[in-house]
Motif scaffolding. Structure first.
Motif, mmCIF file in Angstrom:
data_model
loop_
_atom_site.group_PDB
_atom_site.id
_atom_site.type_symbol
_atom_site.label_atom_id
_atom_site.label_comp_id
_atom_site.label_asym_id
_atom_site.label_seq_id
_atom_site.Cartn_x
_atom_site.Cartn_y
_atom_site.Cartn_z
ATOM 1 N N LEU A 1 0.853 -1.190 0.000
ATOM 2 C CA LEU A 1 0.000 0.000 0.000
ATOM 3 C C LEU A 1 0.885 1.235 0.000
ATOM 4 C CD1 LEU A 1 -2.378 -0.989 2.967
ATOM 5 C CD2 LEU A 1 -2.854 -1.284 0.532
ATOM 6 N N THR A 2 0.363 2.340 -0.539
ATOM 7 C CA THR A 2 1.066 3.628 -0.384
ATOM 8 C C THR A 2 0.092 4.631 0.215
ATOM 9 O OG1 THR A 2 2.405 3.164 -2.338
ATOM 10 C CG2 THR A 2 2.397 5.430 -1.547
ATOM 11 N N VAL A 3 0.482 5.199 1.326
ATOM 12 C CA VAL A 3 -0.333 6.230 1.965
ATOM 13 C C VAL A 3 0.278 7.586 1.596
ATOM 14 C CG1 VAL A 3 -1.251 7.103 4.156
ATOM 15 C CG2 VAL A 3 -0.815 4.638 3.863
ATOM 16 N N MET A 4 -0.577 8.489 1.107
ATOM 17 C CA MET A 4 -0.089 9.830 0.741
ATOM 18 C C MET A 4 -0.673 10.863 1.706
ATOM 19 S SD MET A 4 0.628 9.906 -3.153
ATOM 20 C CE MET A 4 0.792 8.485 -4.224
ATOM 21 N N LEU A 5 0.214 11.695 2.229
ATOM 22 C CA LEU A 5 -0.179 12.639 3.288
ATOM 23 C C LEU A 5 0.251 14.061 2.928
ATOM 24 C CD1 LEU A 5 1.529 10.365 5.890
ATOM 25 C CD2 LEU A 5 -0.900 10.861 6.093
ATOM 26 N N GLY A 6 -0.503 15.020 3.455
ATOM 27 C CA GLY A 6 -0.030 16.413 3.402
ATOM 28 C C GLY A 6 -0.615 17.221 2.266
ATOM 29 N N GLY A 7 0.159 17.355 1.183
ATOM 30 C CA GLY A 7 -0.261 18.196 0.059
ATOM 31 C C GLY A 7 -0.463 19.637 0.520
ATOM 32 N N ALA A 8 -1.554 20.252 0.047
ATOM 33 C CA ALA A 8 -1.834 21.657 0.384
ATOM 34 C C ALA A 8 -2.030 21.835 1.896
ATOM 35 C CB ALA A 8 -3.065 22.126 -0.372
ATOM 36 N N TRP A 9 -2.223 20.743 2.620
ATOM 37 C CA TRP A 9 -2.469 20.817 4.071
ATOM 38 C C TRP A 9 -1.221 20.386 4.853
ATOM 39 C CZ3 TRP A 9 -5.532 19.247 0.180
ATOM 40 C CH2 TRP A 9 -6.765 19.870 0.032
ATOM 41 N N PHE A 10 -0.065 20.264 4.182
ATOM 42 C CA PHE A 10 1.111 19.690 4.841
ATOM 43 C C PHE A 10 1.513 20.479 6.086
ATOM 44 C CE2 PHE A 10 5.089 17.992 5.907
ATOM 45 C CZ PHE A 10 5.192 16.749 5.309
ATOM 46 N N THR A 11 1.738 21.782 5.905
ATOM 47 C CA THR A 11 2.287 22.585 7.002
ATOM 48 C C THR A 11 1.318 22.640 8.178
ATOM 49 O OG1 THR A 11 3.372 23.832 5.286
ATOM 50 C CG2 THR A 11 3.497 24.758 7.476
ATOM 51 N N GLN A 12 0.021 22.837 7.885
ATOM 52 C CA GLN A 12 -0.940 22.911 9.003
ATOM 53 C C GLN A 12 -1.068 21.566 9.718
ATOM 54 O OE1 GLN A 12 -4.472 23.965 6.595
ATOM 55 N NE2 GLN A 12 -5.533 22.218 7.494
ATOM 56 N N SER A 13 -0.778 20.462 9.010
ATOM 57 C CA SER A 13 -0.932 19.136 9.622
ATOM 58 C C SER A 13 0.347 18.649 10.300
ATOM 59 C CB SER A 13 -1.307 18.095 8.559
ATOM 60 O OG SER A 13 -2.389 18.518 7.794
ATOM 61 N N PHE A 14 1.504 18.910 9.662
ATOM 62 C CA PHE A 14 2.751 18.296 10.147
ATOM 63 C C PHE A 14 3.872 19.300 10.384
ATOM 64 C CE2 PHE A 14 0.672 15.216 7.211
ATOM 65 C CZ PHE A 14 0.272 14.288 8.168
ATOM 66 N N GLY A 15 3.647 20.577 10.086
ATOM 67 C CA GLY A 15 4.714 21.575 10.250
ATOM 68 C C GLY A 15 5.619 21.611 9.026
ATOM 69 N N ASP A 16 6.836 22.081 9.226
ATOM 70 C CA ASP A 16 7.796 22.269 8.131
ATOM 71 C C ASP A 16 8.166 20.907 7.512
ATOM 72 O OD1 ASP A 16 9.933 22.814 6.526
ATOM 73 O OD2 ASP A 16 11.150 23.807 8.069
ATOM 74 N N PRO A 17 7.967 20.742 6.195
ATOM 75 C CA PRO A 17 8.312 19.456 5.563
ATOM 76 C C PRO A 17 9.786 19.073 5.753
ATOM 77 C CG PRO A 17 7.202 20.898 3.980
ATOM 78 C CD PRO A 17 7.376 21.688 5.239
ATOM 79 N N ALA A 18 10.656 20.081 5.926
ATOM 80 C CA ALA A 18 12.088 19.779 6.076
ATOM 81 C C ALA A 18 12.393 19.256 7.477
ATOM 82 C CB ALA A 18 12.908 21.035 5.795
ATOM 83 N N ALA A 19 11.456 19.437 8.421
ATOM 84 C CA ALA A 19 11.775 19.098 9.816
ATOM 85 C C ALA A 19 10.907 17.973 10.375
ATOM 86 C CB ALA A 19 11.601 20.348 10.679
ATOM 87 N N VAL A 20 9.892 17.538 9.638
ATOM 88 C CA VAL A 20 8.945 16.555 10.194
ATOM 89 C C VAL A 20 9.641 15.205 10.444
ATOM 90 C CG1 VAL A 20 8.094 15.881 7.907
ATOM 91 C CG2 VAL A 20 6.655 15.509 9.885
ATOM 92 N N ALA A 21 9.271 14.556 11.550
ATOM 93 C CA ALA A 21 9.899 13.269 11.893
ATOM 94 C C ALA A 21 9.254 12.151 11.071
ATOM 95 C CB ALA A 21 9.712 12.985 13.376
ATOM 96 N N PRO A 22 10.049 11.338 10.365
ATOM 97 C CA PRO A 22 9.486 10.227 9.590
ATOM 98 C C PRO A 22 8.640 9.290 10.461
ATOM 99 C CG PRO A 22 11.797 10.558 9.036
ATOM 100 C CD PRO A 22 11.507 11.484 10.170
ATOM 101 N N SER A 23 9.023 9.139 11.749
ATOM 102 C CA SER A 23 8.270 8.223 12.622
ATOM 103 C C SER A 23 6.829 8.713 12.818
ATOM 104 C CB SER A 23 8.978 8.096 13.970
ATOM 105 O OG SER A 23 9.120 9.378 14.535
ATOM 106 N N LEU A 24 6.641 10.046 12.836
ATOM 107 C CA LEU A 24 5.288 10.602 12.985
ATOM 108 C C LEU A 24 4.449 10.248 11.747
ATOM 109 C CD1 LEU A 24 3.182 12.652 14.253
ATOM 110 C CD2 LEU A 24 4.289 14.380 12.837
ATOM 111 N N LEU A 25 5.065 10.395 10.568
ATOM 112 C CA LEU A 25 4.344 10.112 9.317
ATOM 113 C C LEU A 25 4.017 8.627 9.211
ATOM 114 C CD1 LEU A 25 6.560 12.399 7.064
ATOM 115 C CD2 LEU A 25 4.204 12.857 7.768
ATOM 116 N N LEU A 26 4.965 7.791 9.641
ATOM 117 C CA LEU A 26 4.730 6.337 9.602
ATOM 118 C C LEU A 26 3.560 5.965 10.518
ATOM 119 C CD1 LEU A 26 5.526 3.515 8.674
ATOM 120 C CD2 LEU A 26 7.263 3.453 10.469
#
Ligand SMILES: Cc1cc2nc3c(=O)[nH]c(=O)nc-3n(C[C@H](O)[C@H](O)[C@H](O)COP(=O)(O)OP(=O)(O)OC[C@H]3O[C@@H](n4cnc5c(N)ncnc54)[C@H](O)[C@@H]3O)c2cc1C
Ligand SMILES: C=Cc1c2[nH]c(c1C)Cc1[nH]c(c(CCC(=O)O)c1C)Cc1[nH]c(c(C)c1CCC(=O)O)Cc1[nH]c(c(C)c1C=C)C2
Length: 476
Positions: free
Chosen positions: A366-391
């Motif tokens: 499976l591939t889960v896709m997250l964020g898009g236009a809502w990335f920053t409001q959901s997860f903060g700065d894409p350069a700083a987000v922890a991969p473990s949070l996304l997993l």
């Protein structure tokens, strides 16, 4: 006719531009400059030792239309026919797509029956939305957001649920900000020419040419909805790179363009970290924002327009499960922003492409896709987000939406920064103004790539071909 062409950016757009330059009868000298260590851009596939293939970017290419036929023609010329993995029209991945709304999966309606009765999550039969489109007056506005357009023609529910999800599943974007004219030109044109979107789509505007090949004829006969390659999408980039090397194109990786300067002879000097390349013509195949950063100061007007073409980040989480079964079978499901704005959707990769499963195992990918236009409001700065949070978010979604409780046997998390350009309201005016600037200033510069006229792999290849034909004075 330029003697030397520098193509900047080694994604699919830059590679396709080199391909069309290199196979023209009077091919100029072609130099490709790519910033990173590899070519392919967002075409990224991981092949594991046990034979599994995980896609981190595009996973399927549509064969339809002139652009789809042209891509298949190129694939044949590259000798990749034997590697094609088609998804025929009668396959579940072609027939079934789902929405996750109000806490449940709903198959998107297909066929007449599905249009005549109310199918959840819609409260009314979609037939009534179709009827509305047939009688609603046409607009004369030069552009509209996708949401406003669909509200006007098909009603609020179709806009809020179906089209909201569609924009997330193609642009990772917000239909309340995206332009209908630039994101869905066929819908915009249909209303213009036939007063009704449905009538316009049914009556069409005639078959556009596009190179026919045995492969495109096969795709039509078998009604492929999409195709991939045995080695994953990245193998398309690898085959193009091999073709280009054979034709004498110079491919340079680790070669980021730092600054473009006009040279007194009328061409360009391209400043790299460790030297300068000169060229009569430059094909820019890098994102609009990246080009804005390297233009000379005197092209500030152009840079300003380019900076107005934003792009969003997407987190792509690949998951592999052993002995797990999906509750439904199909391409995947999308999640409307009203349900959960941070989660765009889930692709059921092993349904469409079981050939990419690890050898001898019926694993589920499976591939889960997250964020898009809502990335920053959901997860903060894409350069700083922890991969473990996304997993964790991806696993939670798989558990809640698909009932898979077990932990995945394999996972890969990628955060793609600024990976899908957003054609926001008025995008057409920006691209027209960019074109006008290039003509008026007589700049030997062509712009290709996902930032301008279509984000799909087919569109990128088509934009490269059209730019090369214009440059070499060949018919488009
Ligand atoms: C997650 C995801 C899923 C997708 N799914 C699909 C799908 O299923 N089907 C489909 O058709 N499309 C899909 N797409 C869209 C499609 O893959 C992209 O739009 C397309 O690959 C963009 O190609 P490009 O060459 O224009 O840009 P890019 O791939 O961004 O390539 C640009 C290249 O330029 C390089 N570069 C940048 N700056 C410089 C510089 N200063 N100097 C030199 N080089 C530079 C970069 O390193 C990069 O390699 C998807 C995209 C993403 C992100
Ligand atoms: C959930 C997020 C995304 C999924 N795919 C993409 C995102 C952002 C990116 C993407 N998908 C497609 C394209 C190319 C468009 C084209 O014109 O060919 C891009 C850039 C293909 C696509 N995916 C979906 C649709 C409706 C399309 C358009 C073409 C087609 O009809 O096949 C729907 C969809 N995308 C994703 C899922 C889970 C999903 C639906 C179930 C993933």
């Amino acid at each position: 006719m330029p003697r030397t062409v520098a193509v900047v950016g080694g994604g699919i757009s830059g590679l396709a531009a080199c391909y069309h330059l290199a196979r023209s009868p009077q091919a100029p000298k072609v130099v490709l400059l790519e910033a990173s260590a590899r070519v392919g851009g967002w075409l990224q596939s991981t092949r594991t030792e046990d034979g599994a293939v995980f896609e981190h970017g595009p996973r399927g290419i549509r064969p339809v239309g002139a652009v789809g036929r042209d891509t298949l023609h190129m694939v044949s010329e590259l000798g990749l026919e034997g590697d094609i993995l088609p998804v025929p029209g009668d396959h579940p991945a072609s027939r079934n797509r789902f929405l996750y709304a109000r806490g449940a999966l709903h198959k998107l309606p297909s066929g007449l029956g599905g249009l005549l009765r109310p199918v959840p999550p819609f409260s009314r039969a979609l037939f009534w939305s179709g009827l509305r489109d047939l009688v609603a007056p046409a607009s004369t506005q030069p552009d509209e957001t996708v949401h406003a357009f669909v509200c006007r023609r098909f009603g609020e529910e179709v806009a809020d649920i179906a089209v909201d999800s569609l924009c997330r599943g193609v642009f990772a974007g917000d239909c309340r900000a995206l332009s209908v004219r630039s994101c869905f030109p066929a819908l915009f044109e249909a209303e213009r020419h036939r007063r009704s979107v449905l009538l316009g789509l049914v009556l069409g505007r005639g078959k556009k040419p596009g190179a026919e090949s045995p492969l495109s004829r096969r795709a039509r006969a078998e009604r492929w909805s999409q195709w991939s390659l045995r080695g994953g999408m990245e193998s398309l980039a690898a085959a193009l790179a091999a073709f280009l090397r054979q034709r004498g194109v110079e491919l340079h990786c680790h070669a980021p363009l730092r600054r473009l300067r006009r040279d007194p002879g009328g061409g360009w000097q391209l400043a790299l970290a460790d030297g300068t390349v000169t060229a009569d013509h430059v094909v820019s195949a890098i994102p609009a924002g990246a080009l804005a950063e390297v233009l000379p100061a005197e092209a500030e007007l152009l840079a300003r327009e380019l900076r107005h073409i934003p792009a969003v980040a997407v987190a792509v989480v690949n998951l592999q499960y052993e002995g797990a079964k999906l509750p439904v079978t199909g391409f995947g499901h999308l999640v409307p922003s009203s349900e959960d704005s941070s989660l765009l959707g889930i692709v059921y990769d092993s349904v469409a492409f079981p050939e990419h499963n690890r050898s001898g195992a019926a694993s589920l990918r499976l591939t889960v896709m997250l964020g898009g236009a809502w990335f920053t409001q959901s997860f903060g700065d894409p350069a700083a987000v922890a991969p473990s949070l996304l997993l964790r978010r991806a696993q939670d979604a798989v558990r809640a939406h698909l009932g898979l409780e077990a932990a995945p046997s394999h996972s890969i998390v990628k955060v793609h920064k600024a990976c899908i350009p957003q054609y926001t309201l008025g995008h057409w005016r920006r691209t027209e103004s960019i074109g006008r600037y290039l003509t008026e200033q007589g700049l030997p510069l062509s712009l290709v790539g996902a930032s301008y006229a279509g984000v799909s792999v087919n569109d990128c290849i088509a934009s490269a071909k059209a730019a090369v034909n214009r440059l070499l004075g060949q018919p488009c």
